[in-house]
Design a protein around this motif. Structure first.
Motif, PDB file in Angstrom:
ATOM      1  N   VAL A 184       0.881  -1.323  -0.163  1.00  0.00           N
ATOM      2  CA  VAL A 184      -0.127   0.226   0.059  1.00  0.00           C
ATOM      3  C   VAL A 184       0.799   1.096  -0.037  1.00  0.00           C
ATOM      4  O   VAL A 184       1.929   1.321   0.995  1.00  0.00           O
ATOM      5  N   ARG A 185       0.583   2.056  -0.872  1.00  0.00           N
ATOM      6  CA  ARG A 185       1.411   3.311  -1.104  1.00  0.00           C
ATOM      7  C   ARG A 185       0.601   4.550  -0.208  1.00  0.00           C
ATOM      8  O   ARG A 185       1.371   5.360   0.572  1.00  0.00           O
ATOM      9  N   ARG A 186      -0.719   4.471  -0.147  1.00  0.00           N
ATOM     10  CA  ARG A 186      -1.463   5.608   0.613  1.00  0.00           C
ATOM     11  C   ARG A 186      -2.656   4.858   1.070  1.00  0.00           C
ATOM     12  O   ARG A 186      -3.516   4.041   0.300  1.00  0.00           O
ATOM     13  N   LEU A 187      -2.974   5.310   2.481  1.00  0.00           N
ATOM     14  CA  LEU A 187      -4.252   4.791   3.007  1.00  0.00           C
ATOM     15  C   LEU A 187      -5.062   6.114   3.394  1.00  0.00           C
ATOM     16  O   LEU A 187      -4.492   6.797   4.214  1.00  0.00           O
ATOM     17  N   SER A 188      -6.311   6.289   2.876  1.00  0.00           N
ATOM     18  CA  SER A 188      -7.157   7.465   3.279  1.00  0.00           C
ATOM     19  C   SER A 188      -8.265   7.313   3.922  1.00  0.00           C
ATOM     20  O   SER A 188      -9.177   6.402   3.622  1.00  0.00           O
ATOM     21  N   LEU A 189      -8.631   7.697   5.358  1.00  0.00           N
ATOM     22  CA  LEU A 189      -9.827   7.599   6.033  1.00  0.00           C
ATOM     23  C   LEU A 189     -10.494   8.975   5.908  1.00  0.00           C
ATOM     24  O   LEU A 189     -10.241   9.918   6.143  1.00  0.00           O
ATOM     25  N   GLY A 241       5.782  17.486 -11.979  1.00  0.00           N
ATOM     26  CA  GLY A 241       4.795  17.103 -12.847  1.00  0.00           C
ATOM     27  C   GLY A 241       4.065  15.709 -12.597  1.00  0.00           C
ATOM     28  O   GLY A 241       3.773  14.891 -13.636  1.00  0.00           O
ATOM     29  N   THR A 242       4.362  15.296 -11.368  1.00  0.00           N
ATOM     30  CA  THR A 242       3.721  13.938 -10.975  1.00  0.00           C
ATOM     31  C   THR A 242       2.730  13.858 -10.146  1.00  0.00           C
ATOM     32  O   THR A 242       2.285  13.015  -9.364  1.00  0.00           O
ATOM     33  N   LEU A 243       1.909  15.128 -10.082  1.00  0.00           N
ATOM     34  CA  LEU A 243       0.584  15.270  -9.281  1.00  0.00           C
ATOM     35  C   LEU A 243      -0.344  14.528  -9.803  1.00  0.00           C
ATOM     36  O   LEU A 243      -0.521  14.626 -10.961  1.00  0.00           O
ATOM     37  N   GLY A 244      -1.146  14.070  -8.952  1.00  0.00           N
ATOM     38  CA  GLY A 244      -2.345  13.039  -9.606  1.00  0.00           C
ATOM     39  C   GLY A 244      -3.608  13.620  -9.072  1.00  0.00           C
ATOM     40  O   GLY A 244      -3.752  14.377  -7.911  1.00  0.00           O
ATOM     41  N   ARG A 245      -4.706  13.623  -9.679  1.00  0.00           N
ATOM     42  CA  ARG A 245      -6.055  13.976  -8.981  1.00  0.00           C
ATOM     43  C   ARG A 245      -6.983  12.548  -8.900  1.00  0.00           C
ATOM     44  O   ARG A 245      -7.068  11.789  -9.772  1.00  0.00           O
ATOM     45  N   SER A 246      -7.564  12.654  -7.791  1.00  0.00           N
ATOM     46  CA  SER A 246      -8.459  11.487  -7.430  1.00  0.00           C
ATOM     47  C   SER A 246      -9.508  11.964  -6.812  1.00  0.00           C
ATOM     48  O   SER A 246      -9.763  13.002  -6.580  1.00  0.00           O
ATOM     49  N   PHE A 247     -10.419  10.900  -6.284  1.00  0.00           N
ATOM     50  CA  PHE A 247     -11.430  11.203  -5.532  1.00  0.00           C
ATOM     51  C   PHE A 247     -11.414  11.802  -4.298  1.00  0.00           C
ATOM     52  O   PHE A 247     -12.249  12.567  -3.792  1.00  0.00           O
ATOM     53  N   GLU A 303       2.225  11.566  -6.836  1.00  0.00           N
ATOM     54  CA  GLU A 303       2.433  10.298  -7.325  1.00  0.00           C
ATOM     55  C   GLU A 303       1.267   9.194  -7.093  1.00  0.00           C
ATOM     56  O   GLU A 303       1.835   8.126  -6.344  1.00  0.00           O
ATOM     57  N   PRO A 304       0.286   9.112  -7.556  1.00  0.00           N
ATOM     58  CA  PRO A 304      -0.752   8.373  -6.998  1.00  0.00           C
ATOM     59  C   PRO A 304      -0.512   6.865  -7.694  1.00  0.00           C
ATOM     60  O   PRO A 304       0.036   6.849  -8.580  1.00  0.00           O
ATOM     61  N   ALA A 305      -0.731   5.961  -6.917  1.00  0.00           N
ATOM     62  CA  ALA A 305      -0.663   4.369  -7.427  1.00  0.00           C
ATOM     63  C   ALA A 305      -1.738   4.516  -8.527  1.00  0.00           C
ATOM     64  O   ALA A 305      -2.883   5.157  -8.836  1.00  0.00           O
ATOM     65  N   ALA A 306      -1.431   3.361  -9.510  1.00  0.00           N
ATOM     66  CA  ALA A 306      -2.348   3.358 -10.489  1.00  0.00           C
ATOM     67  C   ALA A 306      -3.645   2.781 -10.223  1.00  0.00           C
ATOM     68  O   ALA A 306      -4.645   2.721 -10.751  1.00  0.00           O
ATOM     69  N   THR A 307      -3.743   1.905  -8.983  1.00  0.00           N
ATOM     70  CA  THR A 307      -4.926   1.413  -8.346  1.00  0.00           C
ATOM     71  C   THR A 307      -5.279   1.871  -7.186  1.00  0.00           C
ATOM     72  O   THR A 307      -4.422   2.065  -6.210  1.00  0.00           O
ATOM     73  N   LEU A 308      -6.576   2.242  -7.127  1.00  0.00           N
ATOM     74  CA  LEU A 308      -7.161   2.850  -5.689  1.00  0.00           C
ATOM     75  C   LEU A 308      -8.298   1.895  -5.445  1.00  0.00           C
ATOM     76  O   LEU A 308      -9.385   1.884  -6.418  1.00  0.00           O
ATOM     77  N   ILE A 309      -8.179   1.297  -4.506  1.00  0.00           N
ATOM     78  CA  ILE A 309      -9.402   0.295  -3.921  1.00  0.00           C
ATOM     79  C   ILE A 309     -10.224   1.035  -2.821  1.00  0.00           C
ATOM     80  O   ILE A 309      -9.402   1.333  -1.755  1.00  0.00           O
ATOM     81  N   PRO A 344     -19.961   2.460   1.820  1.00  0.00           N
ATOM     82  CA  PRO A 344     -20.833   2.977   0.942  1.00  0.00           C
ATOM     83  C   PRO A 344     -20.221   4.215  -0.112  1.00  0.00           C
ATOM     84  O   PRO A 344     -19.660   4.907   0.415  1.00  0.00           O
ATOM     85  N   SER A 345     -20.659   4.017  -1.085  1.00  0.00           N
ATOM     86  CA  SER A 345     -20.395   5.151  -2.094  1.00  0.00           C
ATOM     87  C   SER A 345     -18.814   5.223  -2.622  1.00  0.00           C
ATOM     88  O   SER A 345     -18.631   5.961  -3.545  1.00  0.00           O
ATOM     89  N   ALA A 346     -17.904   4.420  -1.939  1.00  0.00           N
ATOM     90  CA  ALA A 346     -16.817   4.463  -2.207  1.00  0.00           C
ATOM     91  C   ALA A 346     -16.529   4.093  -3.854  1.00  0.00           C
ATOM     92  O   ALA A 346     -16.912   3.199  -4.277  1.00  0.00           O
ATOM     93  N   VAL A 347     -15.299   4.897  -4.453  1.00  0.00           N
ATOM     94  CA  VAL A 347     -14.981   4.641  -5.787  1.00  0.00           C
ATOM     95  C   VAL A 347     -13.696   3.915  -5.776  1.00  0.00           C
ATOM     96  O   VAL A 347     -12.836   4.292  -5.124  1.00  0.00           O
ATOM     97  N   SER A 348     -13.702   3.001  -6.576  1.00  0.00           N
ATOM     98  CA  SER A 348     -12.234   2.445  -7.005  1.00  0.00           C
ATOM     99  C   SER A 348     -11.737   2.704  -8.288  1.00  0.00           C
ATOM    100  O   SER A 348     -12.795   2.602  -9.213  1.00  0.00           O
TER     101      SER A 348
END
Ligand code: SF4
Length: 457
Positions: free
Chosen positions: A114-119, A313-319, A325-331, A335-339
């Motif tokens: 895991v690179r990043r875990l967000s609560l 230039g390695t900033l990423g945008r996600s939910f 440097e975001p990982a290619a996969t986000l799980i 409820p309502s969580a997006v992968s």
């Protein structure tokens, strides 16, 4: 501490077609392409289970856990959350999260790093210290969460105490984002969000004392009755805590989507020009204080990972907003969580009851999603770069989508002088204020009457 009016607020501003379009536009936040409101109900649990099985065994992945409960409801909030009375709904949520983690883990090729875990939520600290400990155990059992993983949490200072901060520290949390929309009592009364500066300061001190020392604040502009003086004072209070980051998104009034926003009288909201003046004044003050702008609405110290990623230039945008440097996969869990998977997007059932019912039946809770074509992926990459960097070089993009994007960009630049420029294969906007507007012009399926929303989370 400095107080008073935001000094950068322009008193008189020239009205141009671009300024009018920027002030009036209701646009997606483009945390994904396509935005989640266009996801396809045909993407279900079986499809997503197969996508999970195809992931590479060496990861890495990012994780998001959505806690859909709060002790109170702020009228401006458009997040998927509900008031929890008592502990029973929290216990039920935890039991189902345990089952969801097990269901996902059973499909994965291994214990992925895991690179990043967000609560997030909701209010993650509504969970008891014991529940937070249990959540940490469940995630560590299913995933390889090493010391270099960044674990972050969203904090409402009104719903957090020392015992919960201890539990967060045990889980390995190092970064906290403190919600502090506006300290003006009139704004707080109108939005149902009462919050004292003293409690907020104490929470920050408690977090830092336990090693959770990467502090960010999230303020909001465009709130009812908000003034430059009130937002300025809130900003000074945040700056006095020397945070690494400050997020300053605009409040989006979408009562047709978020029913609780009907509690906010429309005639108390600042108009388009006043909103822009608030945003510009706050940005000017943040620049003066030494913060650099990251993306459309984040500010960070130059040595913060977000600012460094923006420069590289390695900033990423996600939910969850911007991330380095975001990982290619986000799980996503809950409820309502997006992968976000290499094959496409998947969103869980939004209601807590519907999510629990799916999980109880032994299936993933996917309710909708999107299978990415090569064209979607190219358009999404270009929009992400505009939202992160304000510029994109299409030289290495597949020819057909690159030609389509350049044509769309040139048309937008002609219609809205001052938005930006196209030079060769590069599209660049003049200021980040125009990023969402240009993104909507690059988006071939943008429809104002359908996509006229702008959710905070
Ligand atoms: S702003 Fe935070 S505390 Fe308020 S309702 Fe939304 S998630 Fe809950």
């Amino acid at each position: 501490m400095r107080t008073g009016e935001l000094s950068g607020c322009p008193q008189r501003m020239e009205t141009t077609p671009l300024r009018t379009a920027l002030g009036r536009a209701r646009l997606p936040r483009y945390t994904s392409y396509p935005p989640a409101n266009r996801f396809d109900a045909g993407i279900g649990p079986e499809t997503v289970a197969a996508w999970l099985e195809e992931l590479p065994a060496d990861g890495p992945v990012s994780l998001y856990v959505h806690v859909p409960f709060c002790r109170r409801v702020c009228f401006f909030c458009a997040c998927r959350t509900q008031v929890a009375r008592g502990d029973a709904p929290l216990d039920a949520w935890l039991a189902h999260i345990a089952r969801e983690i097990a269901l996902v883990r059973a499909r994965l090729p291994g214990r992925l790093p895991v690179r990043r875990l967000s609560l997030g939520g909701g209010t993650p600290t509504i969970l008891s210290p014991e529940a937070l400990d249990r959540l940490g155990e469940l995630l560590c059992g299913a995933f390889d969460i090493g010391a270099d993983a960044e674990i972050s949490v969203e904090i409402d200072p009104g719903a957090c105490d020392a015992a919960r901060i201890d539990a967060l520290a045990r889980m390995g949390v190092r970064r906290a984002t403190i919600g502090m929309p506006d300290l003006d009592p009139r704004v707080q009364r109108t939005t149902g969000r009462t919050q004292s500066l003293e409690v907020t300061r104490e929470t920050v001190a408690e977090l830092r004392a336990r090693g959770i020392d990467r502090i960010g604040f999230e303020l909001l502009y465009g709130l009812p009755h908000q003034t430059a003086a009130g937002l300025g004072a809130t900003l000074e209070a945040a700056l006095a805590e020397a945070p690494d980051r400050i997020a300053l998104p605009g409040y989006a009034h979408v009562p047709w989507i978020s029913r609780r926003q009907r509690m906010i009288p429309e005639d108390t909201l600042p108009g388009p020009e006043a909103r822009m003046a608030l945003a510009e004044g706050a940005a000017a003050r943040l620049h003066e204080a030494g913060y650099v702008q990251v993306g459309i609405d984040h500010f960070a110290r130059p040595d913060d990972a977000l600012a460094r990623a923006a420069a590289a230039g390695t900033l990423g945008r996600s939910f969850q907003g911007y991330e380095p440097e975001p990982a290619a996969t986000l799980i996503g869990f809950g409820p309502s969580a997006v992968s976000r998977l290499p094959q496409g997007f998947a969103q869980n059932a939004g209601g807590t009851g519907a999510w629990q019912s799916e999980i109880s039946s032994g299936r993933l809770a996917t309710r909708s999603g999107w299978r990415l074509s090569a064209r979607d992926a190219a358009i999404g990459r270009a929009i992400e770069r505009i939202m992160c960097d304000g510029t994109v070089d299409l030289s290495w993009y597949p020819q057909a989508p690159a030609t389509e994007l350049l044509l769309r960009a040139r048309t937008a630049m002609i219609e809205l002088p001052g938005l930006g420029r196209v030079e060769g294969n590069r599209i660049t906007i003049d200021t980040m204020t125009g990023a969402r507007l240009l993104a909507s012009r690059l988006d071939p399926d943008f429809a104002p009457e359908r996509d006229n929303f702008s959710l905070a989370c």
